[in-house]
Design a protein around this motif. Structure first.
Motif: not given
Length: 320
Positions: A59-74
């Motif tokens: 559902c989150l239309p993002v590339c890998d550059c977005v997933s890294i900061p979100v991953f750390r926050s999660l």
């Protein structure tokens, strides 16, 4: 030299908008999603957490550059590490933008799109599950580069942490319930600014290394026609790691390798590349320990390689 500079600027211009998006999403999670909310609503079992992560990744239309900061926050918020890893690895492969770009790059071949998505899910899930074996004790670093102390509860974790998201959460339980909208907005911008410069510096280093390789790689002879499946797959996955292409456009580049590499090897390029590359590794190292980052890189590469090799020997290429 000019080609290297052009490649570097191209990577930066392509990645920075997505990085900003990821930083903003990370700040929103850090400031407005409490640990109590996660403990109450996030699935308690492993299977439910993985399904939840896959749905979120789609559902989150993002590339890998977005997933890294979100991953750390999660991870900071207490999401189980397995689920967070599945989200980070799967989201750049299975989201709608990547699906559409793959469909376009390969001339509407639905089977290639389905293979990329399904194999991406398998690799992401197996990578996440691999961390159930000898679970990392303290994967996160604080802002000074030191590891967090182990905590037996979310509250204890925040007392040991100096990160802004935990500090805000501790305040939100007491004083900041009464903070005005302006103060909250200022805190949000400050949180985003710090994370952007922290992660962005590693992105720049990764982009420089990737640009250098892209320039050099174009001058190297590729003689993959007579190589075996195992070697050609290893070459293409190594290219994916070194080139550090954006997952929303890597299918177009992958298509150009078709005359010299088999479709199975190119599929390995498309599955592994969004999960892990040079810039992702360096961005991860900004918030996670060296041991965890190294293990995640090696685990994702090994699992993707074995899964893709098994698929190739099982007749995947004939189906595509």
């Amino acid at each position: 030299m000019s080609q290297t500079i052009q490649a570097f600027l191209g990577i930066i211009l392509q990645a920075f908008p997505f990085l900003i998006t990821g930083v903003l999403l990370s700040s929103l999670i850090g400031m407005f999603v409490s640990r109590r909310f996660i403990e109450r609503y996030f699935p308690k079992n492993i299977a439910g957490g993985i399904v939840f992560a896959l749905i979120g990744g789609f559902c989150l239309p993002v590339c890998d550059c977005v997933s890294i900061p979100v991953f750390r926050s999660l991870v900071k918020k207490g999401i189980p590490l397995t689920s967070a890893i599945v989200f980070m690895c799967a989201s750049p492969v299975i989201n709608p933008v990547v699906i559409l770009s793959t469909y376009y790059a390969f001339g509407g071949n639905v089977r290639i799109v389905a293979a990329r998505v399904s194999l991406g899910i398998v690799c992401a899930v197996l990578t996440g599950l691999s961390f159930l074996i000898k679970r990392p004790h303290n994967p996160l670093k604080n802002e000074k580069g030191e590891t967090f102390h182990a905590a037996s509860s979310p509250a204890e974790s925040c007392t040991h942490s100096t990160c802004s998201c935990c500090a805000h959460n501790m305040e939100s339980d007491t004083e900041t319930h009464h903070a005005g909208a302006f103060d909250t907005f200022v805190h949000f911008l400050e949180h985003s600014r710090r994370e952007f410069f922290e992660v962005g510096s590693y992105l720049i280093i990764g982009a420089a290394l990737s640009a250098a390789f892209q320039t050099l790689g174009g001058k190297l002879p590729l003689i993959a026609g007579n190589t075996g499946k195992a070697l050609s797959l290893f070459i293409m996955m190594s290219f994916a790691f070194l080139l550090s292409l954006c997952s929303s456009s890597d299918a177009v580049i992958g298509r150009t390798f078709m005359p010299r590499f088999s479709i199975g090897s190119v599929m390995g390029f498309l599955v592994f590349g969004p999960m892990m590359d040079i810039k992702n590794m360096l961005m991860l190292s900004s918030g996670f320990t060296k041991n965890f980052t190294f293990r995640l890189v090696i685990s994702s590469f090994t699992i993707c390689y074995l899964v893709m090799l098994g698929a190739m020997f099982s007749g995947l290429e004939a189906l595509l």
